[in-house]
Design an enzyme around this catalytic site. Structure first.
Site, PDB file in Angstrom:
ATOM      1  N   LYS A  79       2.615   8.595  -3.415  1.00 21.12           N
ATOM      2  CA  LYS A  79       2.377   9.544  -2.322  1.00 21.12           C
ATOM      3  C   LYS A  79       2.617  10.974  -2.810  1.00 21.12           C
ATOM      4  O   LYS A  79       3.534  11.222  -3.602  1.00 21.12           O
ATOM      5  CB  LYS A  79       3.312   9.187  -1.159  1.00 21.12           C
ATOM      6  N   SER A 157       2.455   8.404   7.830  1.00 20.71           N
ATOM      7  CA  SER A 157       1.867   9.513   7.089  1.00 20.71           C
ATOM      8  C   SER A 157       1.319   9.096   5.721  1.00 20.71           C
ATOM      9  O   SER A 157       0.593   9.842   5.086  1.00 20.71           O
ATOM     10  CB  SER A 157       2.905  10.624   6.911  1.00 20.71           C
ATOM     11  N   SER A 181       6.186   5.533   8.420  1.00 21.98           N
ATOM     12  CA  SER A 181       5.084   5.975   7.567  1.00 21.98           C
ATOM     13  C   SER A 181       4.661   5.006   6.473  1.00 21.98           C
ATOM     14  O   SER A 181       3.625   5.202   5.847  1.00 21.98           O
ATOM     15  CB  SER A 181       5.407   7.334   6.939  1.00 21.98           C
TER      16      SER A 181
END
Length: 449
Positions: A79, A157, A181
């Protein structure tokens, strides 16, 4: 090799010489580069040269029986929150475009590399990780694999993380989970996501959202895949997860908040999963969890995420407010109105709530609930802020309760093939990680039928 290989099957193929790390990397890079695919929206940066060099190094080590682990050479995505040496950490934003490249890997990235995993690139995300939907106006929004022609949100996210796995651009993904997330995009994309007990895994080397609630976890194809990555991230030995027998399991189904406002599709898939588990001998008991209602009250002013993100962002906002996603900056700014006394109160109230929650669920093996109350919304339907806010709150609600109460939780798919993706969440108190993996390994084949 199957279309949806797990880390275990890939490790077996590498050991037997049926594939090589170089081939795995080349396959992933080809999928990322495919103009007809989502690669351009899934990845903010791809390190093709570094990935190829690492793969060839792992192939060389394996030839002389010196591979650092059975998983050496398997490509994973990272990420965009995490530091990778020599790369910029943008956190899905344009506000950090002028920051220097990272001087070293984040500890979790370094641990993945030490196990021999190959870092293929940095995945797209909601700006600064502040939403459960995965929409990003700066880098585009990766489309959910389900009904891709329509264009559903991937969940956030860790949006690019999940789609990198579903589309075979990586075989596992490193994400973060502050309010769901890892679990939300896993549920929305039909795969597995894990939120560990936060204290097990070092949090330095990444852009924070909420230092109180942040945790770093894996997104992958199966429970076993997530267990492997979780062990590596936590610096623990990798050992096979022994599935717990479902017969006799005591599962608590919380009637407070988690079952409210479920979409029909989610309600039906969840009921079907409960029926399957009950048929296999699980004992499912409906219980009230008043602490969940207290969490909702705690978050009225934005809670920890607003307070702690405002503390981190306030200087950056003073200089570059116009570069932020308006939907993100508005949530960060809620923290401006929280006083030091308000924050101290939050900490004290949270301690009391965690203690009450732990006593309440002590008699049970785990909590069981839908991961998300709704199926993935259509991106175009969220153009208006009111629709966006409602969908975001419903996406985050169930998962975020577990973060606030310092638990650990996994999301695994429980929908029928071809239907809208629905996640089943198993959760327990902090420190119960191994038990959650054992329970999930036992439950996974039952709810996936």
């Amino acid at each position: 090799m199957s279309d949806h290989p797990t880390l275990a099957t890939l490790a077996a193929d590498l050991a037997a010489g049926r594939t090589t790390a170089r081939k795995l990397v080349d396959d992933c890079l080809a999928k990322i580069a495919d103009k007809a695919g989502e690669g351009a929206r899934v990845f903010i940066q791809v390190d093709a040269d570094g990935a190829v060099a690492a793969a060839e190094a792992m192939d060389g080590l394996r030839k002389v029986n010196a591979a650092p682990s059975p998983f050496a050479g398997i490509p994973v995505s990272i990420k965009d929150l995490f530091d990778i040496k020599g790369q910029m950490s943008r956190a899905g934003s344009r506000t950090l475009d002028d920051t220097p490249p990272a001087a070293k890997d984040a500890p979790v990235v370094a641990r993945l590399r030490r196990a021999g995993f190959v870092v293929i690139g940095r995945t797209n995300m909601t700006e600064f990780a502040y939403s459960g939907l995965g929409i990003n106006p700066h880098y585009g929004t990766p489309k959910n694999p389900w009904q891709r022609d329509i264009g559903h949100v991937p969940g956030g996210s860790s949006s690019g993380a999940a789609v990198s796995v579903t589309d075979g651009m990586a075989y596992g993904a490193l994400g973060t989970d502050t309010g769901g997330s890892c679990r939300i995009p896993a549920a929305y994309c039909g795969i597995v996501g894990y939120k560990p007990t936060a204290r097990r895994i070092p949090l330095d080397g990444a852009v924070p959202l909420s230092v109180t609630l942040d945790s770093y976890g894996p997104i992958a194809r199966s429970v076993g895949c997530c267990a492997v990555m979780d062990a590596v991230l936590a610096g623990e030995p990798i050992s096979p997860v022994a599935p717990r027998p479902v017969k006799g399991l005591r599962l608590a189904m919380p009637t407070t908040l988690m079952l409210d406002d479920l979409s029909g599709v989610v309600a039906r898939a969840f009921e079907h999963a409960l029926d399957q588990l009950a048929g296999a001998g699980a004992l499912i008991e409906r219980i009230a969890v008043p602490e969940f209602a207290e969490v909702a009250a705690l978050n009225v002013g934005g809670g920890f995420s607003a307070a702690e993100s405002w503390a981190w962002h306030r200087a950056l906002i003073a200089k570059k407010a116009e570069l932020y996603d308006p939907r993100v900056i508005s949530r960060i700014r809620r923290g401006e109105g929280l006083s030091a006394a308000d924050y101290v109160d939050l900490l004290a109230i949270r301690r009391v709530m965690i203690a009450g929650f732990e006593r309440r669920i002590a008699p049970y093996d785990a909590l069981i609930a839908p991961t998300v109350a709704i199926t993935p919304p259509v991106i175009a339907d969220l153009a208006h802020d009111a629709a966006y806010t409602k969908a975001n709150m419903l996406s985050l609600r169930n998962c975020s309760l577990i973060n606030t109460l310092d638990g650990c939780a996994i999301s695994l798919p429980c929908h029928r093939e071809g239907e809208a993706p629905v996640g089943l969440m198993l959760a327990a108190t902090g420190g119960s990680d191994r038990r959650i993996f054992e329970l999930a390994a036992g439950i996974e084949p039952i709810v996936r039928t």
